[in-house]
Design a protein around this motif. Structure first.
Motif, PDB file in Angstrom:
ATOM      1  N   ARG A 160       1.030  -1.440  -0.007  1.00  0.00           N
ATOM      2  CA  ARG A 160       0.345   0.264  -0.087  1.00  0.00           C
ATOM      3  C   ARG A 160       0.831   0.906   0.255  1.00  0.00           C
ATOM      4  O   ARG A 160       2.011   1.522   1.087  1.00  0.00           O
ATOM      5  CB  ARG A 160      -0.495   0.114   1.057  1.00  0.00           C
ATOM      6  N   PRO A 161       0.931   1.997  -0.892  1.00  0.00           N
ATOM      7  CA  PRO A 161       1.782   3.656  -1.241  1.00  0.00           C
ATOM      8  C   PRO A 161       1.698   3.736   0.290  1.00  0.00           C
ATOM      9  O   PRO A 161       3.059   4.836   0.325  1.00  0.00           O
ATOM     10  CB  PRO A 161       0.763   4.481  -1.867  1.00  0.00           C
ATOM     11  N   PHE A 162       0.725   4.204   1.325  1.00  0.00           N
ATOM     12  CA  PHE A 162       1.042   4.786   2.148  1.00  0.00           C
ATOM     13  C   PHE A 162       2.427   4.234   3.512  1.00  0.00           C
ATOM     14  O   PHE A 162       3.060   4.936   4.309  1.00  0.00           O
ATOM     15  CB  PHE A 162       0.036   4.737   4.306  1.00  0.00           C
ATOM     16  N   GLU A 207       5.111   2.910   1.962  1.00  0.00           N
ATOM     17  CA  GLU A 207       6.263   3.925   0.633  1.00  0.00           C
ATOM     18  C   GLU A 207       6.511   5.044   1.416  1.00  0.00           C
ATOM     19  O   GLU A 207       7.640   5.401   1.526  1.00  0.00           O
ATOM     20  CB  GLU A 207       6.286   3.401  -0.835  1.00  0.00           C
ATOM     21  N   LEU A 227      15.103   5.447  -3.214  1.00  0.00           N
ATOM     22  CA  LEU A 227      14.371   4.047  -2.868  1.00  0.00           C
ATOM     23  C   LEU A 227      13.507   2.969  -3.363  1.00  0.00           C
ATOM     24  O   LEU A 227      12.517   2.537  -3.990  1.00  0.00           O
ATOM     25  CB  LEU A 227      12.687   4.879  -2.373  1.00  0.00           C
ATOM     26  N   PHE A 272       3.722  11.409  -3.012  1.00  0.00           N
ATOM     27  CA  PHE A 272       4.043  10.416  -4.094  1.00  0.00           C
ATOM     28  C   PHE A 272       1.955  11.121  -5.040  1.00  0.00           C
ATOM     29  O   PHE A 272       1.227  11.494  -4.332  1.00  0.00           O
ATOM     30  CB  PHE A 272       3.288   9.451  -3.313  1.00  0.00           C
ATOM     31  N   THR A 306      -4.343   6.956  -1.360  1.00  0.00           N
ATOM     32  CA  THR A 306      -3.494   5.611  -0.620  1.00  0.00           C
ATOM     33  C   THR A 306      -2.623   6.352   0.385  1.00  0.00           C
ATOM     34  O   THR A 306      -1.521   5.169   0.900  1.00  0.00           O
ATOM     35  CB  THR A 306      -3.422   4.896  -2.037  1.00  0.00           C
ATOM     36  N   SER A 307      -1.919   7.593   0.461  1.00  0.00           N
ATOM     37  CA  SER A 307      -0.402   7.933   0.571  1.00  0.00           C
ATOM     38  C   SER A 307      -0.994   7.794   1.912  1.00  0.00           C
ATOM     39  O   SER A 307       0.405   8.406   2.589  1.00  0.00           O
ATOM     40  CB  SER A 307       0.672   8.401   0.268  1.00  0.00           C
ATOM     41  N   LEU A 308      -1.850   8.393   2.992  1.00  0.00           N
ATOM     42  CA  LEU A 308      -2.482   8.659   4.059  1.00  0.00           C
ATOM     43  C   LEU A 308      -3.096   7.186   4.863  1.00  0.00           C
ATOM     44  O   LEU A 308      -3.398   6.336   4.112  1.00  0.00           O
ATOM     45  CB  LEU A 308      -3.052   8.879   4.236  1.00  0.00           C
ATOM     46  N   ASN A 309      -2.285   7.188   5.590  1.00  0.00           N
ATOM     47  CA  ASN A 309      -2.507   6.030   6.696  1.00  0.00           C
ATOM     48  C   ASN A 309      -3.755   5.762   6.839  1.00  0.00           C
ATOM     49  O   ASN A 309      -4.508   6.778   7.747  1.00  0.00           O
ATOM     50  CB  ASN A 309      -1.787   5.705   8.143  1.00  0.00           C
TER      51      ASN A 309
END
Ligand SMILES: Nc1ncnc2c1ncn2[C@@H]1O[C@H](COP(=O)(O)OP(=O)(O)OP(=O)(O)O)[C@@H](O)[C@H]1O
Ligand SMILES: [Mg+2]
Lengths: 298, 351
Positions: free
Chosen positions: A185-187, A189, B58, B96, B101-104
């Motif tokens: 999942r992107p979060f 990374e 990365l 990103f 989707t880049s936050l939990n």
């Protein structure tokens, strides 16, 4: 900056996953009922066992008597007070269940997390160990091991450790599967890009996302441990008298279910109630940890 | 120029694939000073994201990285992963593409910012909270105090991307990387988010590497631009130079494909015919030659070096084209108009 300090609610704690979950949980009537019943049983069992420690070992001449004021759950064929037995047994079961589920939770999560997150050789090795434990029938291992273990005579602690040692594989597989999906999942990374170490990613991002699954399966393990212990008792491999467990009482009472049904129904009923409580609590936890159920503070 | 915050020399990234070595980035060199914005543009697969990931260390373990990447004087290439933790977030941070989707999902916005603030250096919870509110305000979140207790799913994409920007700024990194930061957003929101990003940069004085497909975004944000094609820099220039005197046919093609909002001319958009090459087996010659309307024999046999074009203001303008000087004096995208008419003609006769 100082403006914010005055205006902002800096005295108030920032929301954490736990504080939100606990707030949700407190609104879940089913789960609260489960906890209440569970706690009542626990307290009654503790008090009774403390006030009347010899209750289960004092022989009387009331053989196989139905429930009465004097013996609320009736007596056994050998004249023992069944209520004392049930409560003492419940306590014993709970101790075993706590040990087993703690072990399953800790070992299962750790192994699953490491295998799922790091993958590669480590994953292969750990999963082969799990396969091995799953392929060899649990009962066979228990039978062999408990002979070694219980040469002293079925110590409950030894039994608990044994069951615990063999019960983590299921959780570890689930956690691994969950991690395999989560780590893509992107979060994840994104948090690595912000400087999170593997340890931080696992403990602060992945486990919290898998917590619902972990909780529910831990409660399943609790129920499983209680049932497994009763199976062992039935085979004469579980704990042995004078120690007592609900499973043992159920097995003893089974034969007389038609002639003196209380000997079966009281321990079985209590066992059922405890297991149900645990399930309901587990369900409530899973729901409470789902952020979509988060209710606003205030 | 003072010491650059980013200094990349001869960066090469390749992946071992089943089809052989895939050279995703071939010989990238550039420097970036404080507060400078570098745009990286190019078609899908040209190596933009791989470049960005190389800058922050990365890339997946399967990547082979050569050359040198220095962030604030510290070498990234070959650095042990556990030494990278300290740099990420504090020296270099990344935004990103997909804010959805880049936050939990299981943590509140507040928790995530405070976590970021506290992950580098000792900051008390209360101080971190004050800083979180400040960061949210900076990145343009209205009512930041209330936002602290919200979960990501309660926010729109634009708001989430602002939160992501706030988190990236938490430790005032020297460099920010943004890989298509607005592609996933509604056009109307894109501009607002870019404005937030710009004001965030002003506050932190960070440099920005902005990866994008959108030349409009580059025109608005960047000082300098790298055009990538097949893993190579094919043109490098100041924004104005690039837009007014593109010196590589591929850049002409990109510029010809932007709709012009200014005058509603009946000018048709042009497109670059053909598809980008696979980077598996590079045969030699200019990689753009098969699609280039101006290609000559020399283009098919020798790969052109990245060399300077004369500029009016003396700024550095590099182009990898054998005919860079001729191309730089042609009207933008004119060469593709012809090509398109030929294509259209072919289509018409087919029907
Ligand atoms: N992990 C990987 N393994 C193998 N090849 C890869 C890997 N990551 C990227 N590549 C290849 O490297 C090349 C460049 O990819 P990159 O993601 O940098 O493209 P991009 O310019 O960012 O494209 P887009 O605009 O679509 O994001 C592509 O050919 C891609 O297939
Ligand atoms: Mg990309």
């Amino acid at each position: 900056m100082s403006i914010f300090r005055k205006k902002g609610r800096s005295g108030e704690k920032i929301e954490t996953q736990w504080s939100t979950a606990m707030r949700n949980f407190r609104k879940d009537k089913m789960a609260l009922t489960g906890i209440a019943i569970f706690v009542i049983i626990l307290i009654v069992a503790l008090v009774q066992t403390m006030l009347n420690p010899k209750g289960w070992s004092t022989l009387t001449t009331d053989f196989a008597k139905p429930p009465s004021w004097h013996h609320p759950f009736g007596t056994t064929d050998s004249g023992l007070d069944l209520m004392s037995g049930c409560l003492k047994g419940a306590l014993q079961d709970l101790i075993i269940a706590v040990i087993v589920s703690t072990m399953a939770l800790v070992i299962g999560t750790a192994v699953g997390a490491v295998a799922g997150y790091f993958g590669g050789l480590l994953d292969s090795v750990l999963m082969r160990v799990v396969d091995l434990l799953l392929v060899v029938p649990l009962l066979t291992i228990l039978i062999v091991m408990s002979n070694i273990f219980s040469s002293g005579g079925g110590s409950p602690l030894a039994i608990a450790l044994l069951i615990g040692f063999l019960s983590w594989t299921y959780i570890s597989r689930l956690v691994r599967a969950e991690f395999l999906a989560l780590r893509e999942r992107p979060f994840v990374e994104a948090s690595i890009a912000l400087g999170a170490s593997s340890w931080r990613v696992i403990t602060r991002h992945l486990i919290p996302n898998a917590i619902g699954v972990i909780m529910v399966n831990t409660t399943l393990t609790v129920a499983g441990a209680i049932l497994l212990e009763s199976t062992l008792s039935y085979l004469g491999l579980g704990i042995v008298p004078p120690a007592v467990s609900l499973g043992m009482l159920v097995q003893d009472g089974q034969g007389s279910a038609t002639t003196s049904p209380w000997q079966f129904f009281f321990p079985a009923g209590l066992l059922l109630i405890i297991v149900l409580c645990v399930f309901v609590i587990g369900d409530g936890m899973q729901a409470a940890f789902d952020p979509r159920n988060a209710r606003r503070r205030k | 120029m003072a010491q650059p915050v980013v200094s990349v020399k001869g960066l090469e990234v390749s992946f071992a694939t089943e089809g052989g070595m895939l050279n995703a980035v071939r010989g990238l060199t550039f420097e970036l000073a404080e507060q400078e914005v570098l745009g990286i543009v190019g078609e899908s697969g040209s190596g933009k994201s791989v470049t960005a990931l190389a800058l922050i260390g990365l890339l997946p373990k399967t990547a082979v990285v050569k050359g040198s990447v220095e962030i604030d004087g510290e070498e990234i290439v070959g650095r042990a992963e556990k030494d990278m933790y300290k740099m990420r977030g504090s020296k270099i941070a990344m935004i990103f593409q997909d804010p959805m989707t880049s936050l939990n999902p299981v943590y509140t916005i507040g928790w995530q910012i405070i976590e970021a603030v506290r992950s580098h250096g000792k900051v008390s919870k209360d101080e971190a909270k004050v800083r979180a509110i400040e960061l949210l305000r900076l990145s343009g979140i209205p009512r930041p105090e209330a936002a602290l207790d919200s979960y990501p799913h309660e926010f729109s994409g634009g708001m989430r991307q602002r939160v992501v920007i706030a988190i990236a700024m938490a430790n005032s990194p020297r460099v920010m990387l943004a890989d298509e930061p607005t592609t996933a957003l509604d056009v109307t929101v894109q501009a607002q988010v870019l404005l937030s990003l710009q004001s965030a940069l002003e506050k932190t004085k960070a440099a920005l590497v902005l990866v994008t497909h959108d030349l409009g975004v580059v025109a608005g944000m960047a000082n300098r631009v790298i055009v990538m094609y097949a893993g190579r820099v094919v043109e490098f220039a100041n924004v104005d130079e690039l837009f007014y005197r593109p010196s590589m046919p591929y850049t002409h093609g990109l510029l010809g494909a932007i709709p012009s909002h200014a005058e509603d001319s009946d000018e048709r958009l042009s497109q670059i015919p053909g598809a980008p090459p696979t980077m598996l087996n590079h045969a030699g010659g200019c990689p753009f030659a098969p699609r280039c309307p101006l290609a000559q024999d020399v283009c098919r046999s020798t790969e052109p070096a990245l060399e300077p074009v004369a500029t009016a203001d003396g700024s550095v303008h590099l182009s990898a084209c054998h005919f860079r000087d001729e191309v730089s004096s042609m009207p933008v995208a004119s060469m593709f108009k012809g090509a398109e008419q030929i294509l259209e003609g072919a289509e018409d006769s087919g029907h």
